[in-house]
Design an enzyme around this catalytic site. Structure first.
Site, mmCIF file in Angstrom:
data_model
loop_
_atom_site.group_PDB
_atom_site.id
_atom_site.type_symbol
_atom_site.label_atom_id
_atom_site.label_comp_id
_atom_site.label_asym_id
_atom_site.label_seq_id
_atom_site.Cartn_x
_atom_site.Cartn_y
_atom_site.Cartn_z
ATOM 1 N N GLN A 31 -11.070 -5.532 5.389
ATOM 2 C CA GLN A 31 -10.195 -6.567 4.817
ATOM 3 C C GLN A 31 -9.987 -7.708 5.813
ATOM 4 O OE1 GLN A 31 -6.903 -3.905 3.639
ATOM 5 N NE2 GLN A 31 -7.168 -2.873 5.598
ATOM 6 N N HIS A 62 10.451 0.828 6.050
ATOM 7 C CA HIS A 62 10.023 2.069 6.720
ATOM 8 C C HIS A 62 11.140 3.115 6.713
ATOM 9 C CE1 HIS A 62 6.914 -0.678 8.688
ATOM 10 N NE2 HIS A 62 6.273 0.122 7.855
ATOM 11 N N ASP A 86 0.286 -0.089 10.455
ATOM 12 C CA ASP A 86 1.098 -0.769 11.471
ATOM 13 C C ASP A 86 1.907 0.222 12.311
ATOM 14 O OD1 ASP A 86 2.421 -1.357 8.480
ATOM 15 O OD2 ASP A 86 3.735 -0.343 9.896
ATOM 16 N N ASP A 138 -10.554 7.100 4.175
ATOM 17 C CA ASP A 138 -9.978 6.708 2.883
ATOM 18 C C ASP A 138 -8.989 7.796 2.465
ATOM 19 O OD1 ASP A 138 -11.443 6.183 -0.454
ATOM 20 O OD2 ASP A 138 -9.379 6.293 0.253
ATOM 21 N N ASP A 156 1.893 4.651 1.877
ATOM 22 C CA ASP A 156 2.263 3.358 2.455
ATOM 23 C C ASP A 156 1.045 2.444 2.386
ATOM 24 O OD1 ASP A 156 3.129 2.241 5.845
ATOM 25 O OD2 ASP A 156 3.268 1.243 3.882
ATOM 26 N N SER A 157 0.685 2.083 1.163
ATOM 27 C CA SER A 157 -0.601 1.395 0.932
ATOM 28 C C SER A 157 -0.400 -0.096 0.742
ATOM 29 C CB SER A 157 -1.239 1.960 -0.347
ATOM 30 O OG SER A 157 -0.473 1.529 -1.469
ATOM 31 N N THR A 158 -1.508 -0.793 0.727
ATOM 32 C CA THR A 158 -1.515 -2.182 0.291
ATOM 33 C C THR A 158 -1.296 -2.175 -1.224
ATOM 34 O OG1 THR A 158 -3.916 -1.848 0.306
ATOM 35 C CG2 THR A 158 -2.989 -3.179 2.089
ATOM 36 N N ASP A 159 -1.340 -3.369 -1.833
ATOM 37 C CA ASP A 159 -1.172 -3.447 -3.285
ATOM 38 C C ASP A 159 -2.419 -2.905 -3.988
ATOM 39 O OD1 ASP A 159 0.647 -5.914 -2.168
ATOM 40 O OD2 ASP A 159 1.447 -5.004 -3.995
ATOM 41 N N PRO A 163 -9.225 -1.971 -1.064
ATOM 42 C CA PRO A 163 -9.263 -0.534 -0.728
ATOM 43 C C PRO A 163 -8.012 0.213 -1.204
ATOM 44 C CG PRO A 163 -8.927 -1.876 1.243
ATOM 45 C CD PRO A 163 -9.256 -2.826 0.127
HETATM 46 N N1 SAM Z 1 4.258 -2.218 3.714
HETATM 47 C C1 SAM Z 1 3.027 -2.690 3.097
HETATM 48 C C2 SAM Z 1 3.222 -2.906 1.619
HETATM 49 O O1 SAM Z 1 4.215 -2.422 1.109
HETATM 50 O O2 SAM Z 1 2.369 -3.571 1.025
HETATM 51 C C3 SAM Z 1 1.919 -1.729 3.433
HETATM 52 C C4 SAM Z 1 1.653 -1.785 4.899
HETATM 53 S S1 SAM Z 1 0.327 -0.888 5.564
HETATM 54 C C5 SAM Z 1 -0.274 -2.117 6.624
HETATM 55 C C6 SAM Z 1 -0.863 -0.756 4.277
HETATM 56 C C7 SAM Z 1 -2.076 -0.048 4.830
HETATM 57 O O3 SAM Z 1 -2.802 0.619 3.782
HETATM 58 C C8 SAM Z 1 -3.099 -0.975 5.521
HETATM 59 O O4 SAM Z 1 -3.139 -0.652 6.894
HETATM 60 C C9 SAM Z 1 -4.424 -0.665 4.811
HETATM 61 O O5 SAM Z 1 -5.531 -0.702 5.692
HETATM 62 C C10 SAM Z 1 -4.141 0.724 4.278
HETATM 63 N N2 SAM Z 1 -5.015 1.166 3.178
HETATM 64 C C11 SAM Z 1 -5.424 0.453 2.107
HETATM 65 N N3 SAM Z 1 -6.221 1.213 1.310
HETATM 66 C C12 SAM Z 1 -6.309 2.451 1.900
HETATM 67 C C13 SAM Z 1 -6.974 3.669 1.560
HETATM 68 N N4 SAM Z 1 -7.712 3.764 0.447
HETATM 69 N N5 SAM Z 1 -6.822 4.740 2.389
HETATM 70 C C14 SAM Z 1 -6.054 4.639 3.517
HETATM 71 N N6 SAM Z 1 -5.409 3.514 3.902
HETATM 72 C C15 SAM Z 1 -5.536 2.418 3.092
#
Ligand code: SAM
Length: 283
Positions: A31, A62, A86, A138, A156-159, A163
């Site tokens: 990303q 958090h 993070d 993953d 705690d994922s991205t939207d 990924p």
């Molecule tokens: N607090 C943020 C929010 O609410 O949008 C999320 C923060 S954290 C940085 C989100 C993390 O999810 C990122 O580091 C991203 O790389 C990770 N991520 C995304 N898709 C993933 C997957 N399939 N497996 C594991 N981690 C993933």
């Protein structure tokens, strides 16, 4: 000339932050990552144009996604975090001395390394903690084949794009359920329902088809703007979610954790939802 970071999460509405300084910017394996400084929010992490976390208000998110399920559970020993690059989620979970292991499965090594280097205030301590097992993978693939069992699983994922999309599917939630011990609790980052109603509706349908007890709770996180942020909840009974405030307060005092947002009263109150959210959930 003021430089702005314009978030690109939504088509017709957006938030923007002045950029005092770009600390780091690169395309990682998965990303686009940028870390910049803002006079109000401090250091900010954005992935694929979407604000992920900011020094100024990360404690809210958090604290609420860790202490609510962990203190509701009451005897958690093993916690699994999916995402969380993070380090803030691991930091808060590791505050509980009774927790023996925290396993964190993050897909992007670049997020972990760059946040530990450029926003150390959020999670650098967590990454040095011997109770943390960091797995770069993953999260969906991890829970599909995982033989371990956990008391609390935190997504705690991205939207649900890029990924992160796979972490909002029913198949993923079913694999998470299989990885929970009896009495275990799954909680999810579930977006801002006022602007992302489908995220709430879809997760509610998927969790209801898998868990005897499904709920949502809320917190107001300024960088996830648009009103309340929702957190999904799935468990095999409502007992953990209905622990009385005085027992939560006792557990919180016994755990001796320092918080800036979470309180036992808020723990009980945050499950009270606005009518429009209950309608979206079909409640
Ligand atoms: N607090 C943020 C929010 O609410 O949008 C999320 C923060 S954290 C940085 C989100 C993390 O999810 C990122 O580091 C991203 O790389 C990770 N991520 C995304 N898709 C993933 C997957 N399939 N497996 C594991 N981690 C993933």
């Amino acid at each position: 000339m003021t430089e702005w970071f314009n978030e690109t999460l939504y088509k017709d509405i957006a938030q923007r932050f002045t950029v005092s300084r770009v600390i780091f910017r690169e395309r990682t394996e998965h990303q686009d990552l940028v870390i910049f400084e803002n006079p109000v929010m401090g250091r900010v992490l954005a992935l694929d144009g979407v604000i992920q976390t900011a020094e100024g208000d990360e404690f809210i998110y958090h604290e609420m996604l860790t202490h609510v399920p962990i203190l509701a559970h009451g005897s958690a020993k093993r916690v699994l975090i999916i995402g969380g690059g993070d380090g803030g989620m691991a930091r808060e979970a590791l505050k509980h001395a009774a927790i023996e292991r925290v396993t964190m499965v993050e897909i992007d090594r670049g997020v972990v390394d760059l946040c530990a280097t450029h926003i150390p205030s959020i999670g650098a301590e967590a990454f040095k903690n011997p109770r943390l097992d960091l797995v770069i993978a993953d999260g969906a693939a991890f829970v599909k084949s995982c033989a371990d069992r956990f008391d609390v699983i935190i997504i705690d994922s991205t939207d649900p794009q890029g990924p992160g999309a796979v972490l909002f599917t029913r198949a993923f939630y079913a694999d998470c359920k299989r990885c929970l011990r009896p009495g275990g609790i799954l909680v999810t980052q579930n977006g801002v329902p006022f602007l992302q109603p489908d995220e709430l509706k879809n997760t509610a349908e998927r969790l209801k088809s898998l868990f005897a007890d499904t709920a949502f709770y809320v917190a107001a996180v300024p960088t996830y703007y648009g009103g309340f942020m929702a957190f999904g909840w799935g468990s095999d009974s409502a007992a953990a979610r209905r622990v009385a405030a005085d027992e939560i307060a006792r557990r919180c005092a016994a755990a001796r954790i320092e918080t800036r947002y979470y309180t036992p009263e808020l723990h009980v109150g945050c499950f009270a939802l606005p009518r429009f959210m209950r309608d979206l959930m079909g409640a």
